[in-house]
Design a protein around this motif. Structure first.
Motif, PDB file in Angstrom:
ATOM      1  N   SER A  59       0.915   7.359   0.985  1.00 58.61           N
ATOM      2  CA  SER A  59       1.859   6.298   1.337  1.00 58.61           C
ATOM      3  C   SER A  59       1.122   5.097   1.910  1.00 58.61           C
ATOM      4  O   SER A  59      -0.022   5.201   2.373  1.00 58.61           O
ATOM      5  CB  SER A  59       2.867   6.815   2.368  1.00 58.61           C
ATOM      6  OG  SER A  59       2.216   7.064   3.611  1.00 58.61           O
ATOM      7  N   TYR A 112      -5.821  11.411  -2.315  1.00 63.38           N
ATOM      8  CA  TYR A 112      -5.126  11.339  -3.604  1.00 63.38           C
ATOM      9  C   TYR A 112      -3.812  12.101  -3.503  1.00 63.38           C
ATOM     10  O   TYR A 112      -3.594  12.880  -2.570  1.00 63.38           O
ATOM     11  CB  TYR A 112      -5.994  11.906  -4.733  1.00 63.38           C
ATOM     12  CG  TYR A 112      -6.319  13.373  -4.634  1.00 63.38           C
ATOM     13  CD1 TYR A 112      -5.494  14.339  -5.221  1.00 63.38           C
ATOM     14  CD2 TYR A 112      -7.460  13.812  -3.973  1.00 63.38           C
ATOM     15  CE1 TYR A 112      -5.789  15.692  -5.130  1.00 63.38           C
ATOM     16  CE2 TYR A 112      -7.773  15.156  -3.890  1.00 63.38           C
ATOM     17  CZ  TYR A 112      -6.934  16.093  -4.471  1.00 63.38           C
ATOM     18  OH  TYR A 112      -7.234  17.424  -4.389  1.00 63.38           O
ATOM     19  N   GLY A 113      -2.940  11.854  -4.468  1.00 64.32           N
ATOM     20  CA  GLY A 113      -1.636  12.517  -4.461  1.00 64.32           C
ATOM     21  C   GLY A 113      -0.590  11.665  -3.753  1.00 64.32           C
ATOM     22  O   GLY A 113      -0.421  10.477  -4.039  1.00 64.32           O
ATOM     23  N   ASP A 114       0.104  12.260  -2.801  1.00 66.28           N
ATOM     24  CA  ASP A 114       1.186  11.579  -2.089  1.00 66.28           C
ATOM     25  C   ASP A 114       0.605  10.685  -0.987  1.00 66.28           C
ATOM     26  O   ASP A 114       0.627  11.013   0.196  1.00 66.28           O
ATOM     27  CB  ASP A 114       2.137  12.613  -1.489  1.00 66.28           C
ATOM     28  CG  ASP A 114       3.365  11.973  -0.858  1.00 66.28           C
ATOM     29  OD1 ASP A 114       3.623  10.787  -1.148  1.00 66.28           O
ATOM     30  OD2 ASP A 114       4.055  12.652  -0.076  1.00 66.28           O
ATOM     31  N   ARG A 156       0.300  13.757 -14.506  1.00 60.41           N
ATOM     32  CA  ARG A 156       0.034  14.112 -13.109  1.00 60.41           C
ATOM     33  C   ARG A 156      -0.706  15.450 -13.037  1.00 60.41           C
ATOM     34  O   ARG A 156      -1.680  15.602 -12.304  1.00 60.41           O
ATOM     35  CB  ARG A 156       1.340  14.185 -12.323  1.00 60.41           C
ATOM     36  CG  ARG A 156       1.150  14.557 -10.853  1.00 60.41           C
ATOM     37  CD  ARG A 156       2.467  14.695 -10.129  1.00 60.41           C
ATOM     38  NE  ARG A 156       3.154  13.413 -10.034  1.00 60.41           N
ATOM     39  CZ  ARG A 156       4.289  13.117 -10.645  1.00 60.41           C
ATOM     40  NH1 ARG A 156       4.871  14.027 -11.420  1.00 60.41           N
ATOM     41  NH2 ARG A 156       4.844  11.945 -10.510  1.00 60.41           N
ATOM     42  N   PRO A 171      -3.182   7.032  -5.586  1.00 57.70           N
ATOM     43  CA  PRO A 171      -1.785   7.356  -5.250  1.00 57.70           C
ATOM     44  C   PRO A 171      -1.018   7.919  -6.436  1.00 57.70           C
ATOM     45  O   PRO A 171      -1.133   7.440  -7.564  1.00 57.70           O
ATOM     46  CB  PRO A 171      -1.204   5.996  -4.822  1.00 57.70           C
ATOM     47  CG  PRO A 171      -2.386   5.126  -4.562  1.00 57.70           C
ATOM     48  CD  PRO A 171      -3.451   5.602  -5.486  1.00 57.70           C
ATOM     49  N   GLU A 172      -0.228   8.918  -6.168  1.00 55.86           N
ATOM     50  CA  GLU A 172       0.569   9.548  -7.209  1.00 55.86           C
ATOM     51  C   GLU A 172       1.549   8.562  -7.850  1.00 55.86           C
ATOM     52  O   GLU A 172       1.879   8.686  -9.026  1.00 55.86           O
ATOM     53  CB  GLU A 172       1.338  10.721  -6.593  1.00 55.86           C
ATOM     54  CG  GLU A 172       1.909  11.696  -7.586  1.00 55.86           C
ATOM     55  CD  GLU A 172       2.480  12.925  -6.908  1.00 55.86           C
ATOM     56  OE1 GLU A 172       3.685  12.946  -6.638  1.00 55.86           O
ATOM     57  OE2 GLU A 172       1.698  13.851  -6.626  1.00 55.86           O
ATOM     58  N   LYS A 173       1.986   7.566  -7.100  1.00 57.95           N
ATOM     59  CA  LYS A 173       2.965   6.602  -7.616  1.00 57.95           C
ATOM     60  C   LYS A 173       2.400   5.748  -8.754  1.00 57.95           C
ATOM     61  O   LYS A 173       3.162   5.139  -9.509  1.00 57.95           O
ATOM     62  CB  LYS A 173       3.491   5.710  -6.500  1.00 57.95           C
ATOM     63  CG  LYS A 173       2.462   4.793  -5.876  1.00 57.95           C
ATOM     64  CD  LYS A 173       3.044   3.981  -4.721  1.00 57.95           C
ATOM     65  CE  LYS A 173       4.167   3.080  -5.172  1.00 57.95           C
ATOM     66  NZ  LYS A 173       4.701   2.261  -4.085  1.00 57.95           N
TER      67      LYS A 173
END
Length: 370
Positions: free
Chosen positions: A325, A321-323, A290, A262-264
């Motif tokens: 949720s 991967y990335g955004d 990032r 996850p990007e977070k």
């Protein structure tokens, strides 16, 4: 014969060095184990290494101290299982001995006086044109077989219940990532339990998990367990994890999984080399990191799960991967658990990829004759 083994992080120590040390001890060799500096360490490598029965245990120390001490090592053979290859090259130069190195990732420069080994042919092909590598199988498979003990000696197992799917969370061996993931996984568990109260969820940790941290996961109602990977994975139905060595553990156990980055959590996901150092700069660090991470993923064909890198361009393990949720993760897990036919097919595909055991024995044969 005195054999020196160089290793670093938790996955390399327990998944690679452990089966090699076990094999060398069976053959009657003396083993000197060096824990190299590692920015991704768990902090419990020495405690774990002390259980392996080596004749000499060094480190972990800072790079300067390790660099100095390793030059004085008296040995007959050198095996490097993870960590900066420069340490193995240094010991090779100091002793005049050839280096035997096992790794998953290709080196970008020529490594001289070294026999380079890896797990799979698809990995070996990536070492050219700089180096040649020989595929000998995955040491992690041998490591898992060390945990394949009779059920009566296992301190935890799933209870039999055919109507309740079994989901395993694997938050990783690095404290920073675990700390960042705790609340996120607790949110996912709440949503999953609301959508399907029959889902049984456990969170897997090694026996070296600090009790104070373990208690925090209990308090978050994430049902943490301390167990060997084989015992926990063999009867699970699905897993949620991040990129790392445990991806191969899942493959060897035939356990389908969703691998997420996850990007977070980008500020705690390790990016080796210059990109990782730049990422520590305040304000700009997170954005730069990032970009570095996404570039690494794109250069790997948009693949983050290790089994998918073996089967590429086919993908046998779910990944994102990335955004990413929590709602996406919950939806994906529910879909997979509701499709037993697909799970069975994926399990078979993973086991087919797994390959033969015996990598540790093959590595020792090569290293002793190198």
């Amino acid at each position: 014969m005195r054999i020196s083994i160089l290793t670093n992080g938790p996955g390399e120590l327990w998944g690679w060095a452990r089966p090699v040390i076990t094999e060398l001890r069976k053959r009657g060799h003396s083993v000197s184990l060096w824990l190299l500096p590692c920015q991704f360490s768990s902090g419990h490598e020495r405690e774990a290494a002390s259980l392996l029965g080596v004749d000499k245990l060094e480190g972990p120390s800072n790079a300067a101290t390790t660099w100095k001490n390793i030059s004085n090592e008296k040995t007959d053979k050198i095996i490097q299982l993870g960590g900066d290859i420069a340490f193995g090259e240094k010991l090779s130069q100091a002793t005049g001995l050839n280096l035997t190195c096992y790794t998953y990732g290709a080196f970008k420069r020529k490594i001289r006086n070294a026999k380079i080994l890896t797990a799979y042919e698809s990995q070996a092909e990536k070492f050219l044109p700089h180096n040649e590598a020989q595929a000998i199988g995955d040491l992690v498979k041998d490591s898992l077989e060390l945990d394949n003990i009779p059920r009566e000696f296992i301190n935890w197992d799933w209870q039999e219940d055919a109507n309740s799917p079994r989901l395993l969370f694997l938050p990783g061996s690095r404290p920073k990532i675990r700390g960042a993931a705790l609340d996120w996984l607790a949110e996912i568990k709440r949503k999953l339990s609301k959508a399907n109260p029959n889902i049984r969820i456990r969170t897997l940790f090694s026996h070296f998990m600090p009790e104070i941290e373990f208690s925090a996961w209990k308090k978050a109602d994430l049902n943490p367990i301390k167990s060997g990977a084989y015992a926990a994975m063999k009867n699970s139905d699905y897993a949620l994890t991040q990129p790392g060595t445990n991806n191969f553990e899942l493959m060897h156990c035939g356990l389908p999984a969703l691998v997420v980055a996850p990007e977070k959590f980008i500020d705690v996901i390790p990016v080796a080399g210059l990109g990782g150092m730049i990422a520590s700069i305040p304000v700009l660090g997170k954005n730069i990191k990032r970009k570095v991470l996404m570039r690494v993923i794109e250069n790997r064909g948009g693949v983050i799960a290790l089994p998918n890198r073996i089967s590429y361009p086919e993908k046998v393990m779910d990944e994102a991967y990335g955004d990413v949720s929590s709602d996406f993760v919950v939806k994906k897990i529910l879909e997979e658990l509701a499709n037993p036919e697909k799970l069975a097919k994926t399990r078979a595909e993973l086991l087919k990829l797994s390959g033969e055991s015996g990598a540790a024995s093959r590595l020792c044969d090569i290293a002793i004759n190198n």
